[in-house]
Scaffold this active site. Sequence first.
Site, short mmCIF file in Angstrom:
data_model
loop_
_atom_site.label_atom_id
_atom_site.label_comp_id
_atom_site.label_asym_id
_atom_site.label_seq_id
_atom_site.Cartn_x
_atom_site.Cartn_y
_atom_site.Cartn_z
N GLY A 124 0.82 -1.21 0.00
CA GLY A 124 0.00 0.00 0.00
C GLY A 124 0.85 1.26 0.00
N THR A 125 1.95 1.22 0.69
CA THR A 125 2.82 2.39 0.78
C THR A 125 3.46 2.71 -0.56
OG1 THR A 125 3.28 1.94 3.11
CG2 THR A 125 4.86 3.34 1.93
N GLY A 183 -2.04 -6.30 -0.02
CA GLY A 183 -2.47 -7.69 0.13
C GLY A 183 -2.72 -8.12 1.57
N HIS A 184 -1.95 -7.55 2.50
CA HIS A 184 -1.95 -8.15 3.84
C HIS A 184 -3.10 -7.73 4.74
CE1 HIS A 184 -0.06 -4.83 6.34
NE2 HIS A 184 0.15 -4.37 5.13
N CYS A 234 1.85 2.29 13.34
CA CYS A 234 2.99 3.05 12.82
C CYS A 234 3.35 4.21 13.73
CB CYS A 234 2.69 3.59 11.43
SG CYS A 234 1.54 2.61 10.52
#
Lengths: 405, 124
Positions: A72-73, A203-204, A328
């Site tokens: 995603g990042t 995906g995760h 985060c």
Amino acid sequence: MRRVYFDHAATTPVDPEVAELVMKYMTESYGNPSSVHSFGREVKKPLEYAREQVRKAIGAAHVGEIAFCSGGTEAANMALRGAAYANRQKGNHIITTAVEHHCVLTTCEQLAKEGFEVTVLPVDQYGRISVEDVANALTDQTILVSIMHANNEVGTIMPIAEIGKMLKSQERRIIFHTDAVQSIGKLPVDVDQLNVDMLTFSGHKIYGPKGIGVMYLRRGTWWQPIMYGGGQERRRRPGTENAPAIIGLGRAVEMAVANREEEAEKLTKLRDKLVDRVLSSIPNSRLNGHPTERLPGHASFCFEFVEGESMLLSLDMQGIAISSGSACTSGSLEPSHVLLAMGIPKEIAHGSLRVTLGKYNTEEEVDYFVDNLIPIVERLRKMSPLTGGGACTPCACAGCDQSKK
Amino acid sequence: MYSEKVMDHFTNPRNVGEIPDADAVGQVGNPSCGDIMKIFLKIKDDRIEDIKFQTFGCGAAIATSSMVTEMAKNKTLDEALKITNKAVAEELDGLPPQKMHCSNLAADALHAAIENYRQKQKGA
Ligand SMILES: Cc1ncc(COP(=O)(O)O)c(C=O)c1O
Ligand code: FES
């Protein structure tokens, strides 16, 4: 010890079927998809099938609009920087919101350093922005708008489809990106219904592997690569493809979309029960985010007079995994930027706790969690000098001054 | 991330609570930055006879508060003033680097309480 996983917004377990598939393409069919021989060909085909699975899952018109990358990042970096650089001649103004994930916010900060004008829109008490907020921020220089579909910390859903419609109706061509990392598999995600030009996800968070993500780029959108190398992913993301993870993601997103409605219904029920029990049994507690416009399995709370990490540690000792603010942000001492943007006072934001349910959770686990949480909050409050009421006299705090250095 | 000693003091903090008729009280920190520590002292013949704490903060904040009360108990005020933040952290087998500022608070709160006592003595 009993273990309960309530941190699905951080990551999810890989579905066994997906894991098996990934394993197969690591050990059996391990060829490089660019190779011409049979070893390569037997990977190329399933890799392209995964692309088709993604295309279908998000309602894209063409498989060529899907590019795989490391998560995603990276996908957000590719989307924002690629669109910003490619459209620089047309304007230099970018709009985003104060509650985005760091992968969008920090990228926008970097673009600002590189000379782009960035507007970071404030949100309301629920963490939402309105179509008017975005419309009012547009200038004749605006080239790009990036707004997340659903917030990872508080679960609030943004009116993406309406914002997209408004942007489309403008005379200027404005590229619209949405970070759908938290919404895919939980809300209907269709690039045409959402009126977006770019959409990214990972995906995760959907029972797929970590380190794999997707950037959707609508055909006809001006964009340029941010990495250079070989011809993979139509030059959008060079480098040998992570075929096992891509193939795993393809299957994961297919399942997530197929089971979405049923899953959402179950998670909403569980969550509502959890929220009701917490709010009714713990005084001075509040639900963060929107009461109804929120992700199915997502609950975020603030408990006054207690600090989040001490709750997290205490729950961890009972085998319960939750997070405080965003995973985060745990390295820093500042409370979550999302809660602060929603106007929650700092001292209350320190007492935040995020519970995110997933497909293997049960009602019994919800009870186990609440039964443990009640005495933990009570114990910590007993220890807290704030509980007695009465404003704490602000005093010189050597420690905090140091932390700011 | 935390040492066993930190977790022990977090789970079973020593000397938690208030001393209603305390001879001195010291408080440092600020709720908006996430830590407040309050130390209560009972003092006899310049010696800390009883000590209690209340803390709003993370695991490290609670553990350092607990540890500083153990270290200071039965010490003379001059001895207690020599307890440093570093000493508290070392006694806990260290703290993660980003948490080091909490340990400053524990010793600071103790020193603030002693200061409070000495001011009162002067005034009396
Ligand atoms: C909203 C949002 N965007 C982006 C990301 C980053 O995704 P990844 O971990 O795959 O880089 C996350 C994950 O924490 C997220 O919640
Ligand atoms: S409460 Fe400050 S980092 Fe611990």
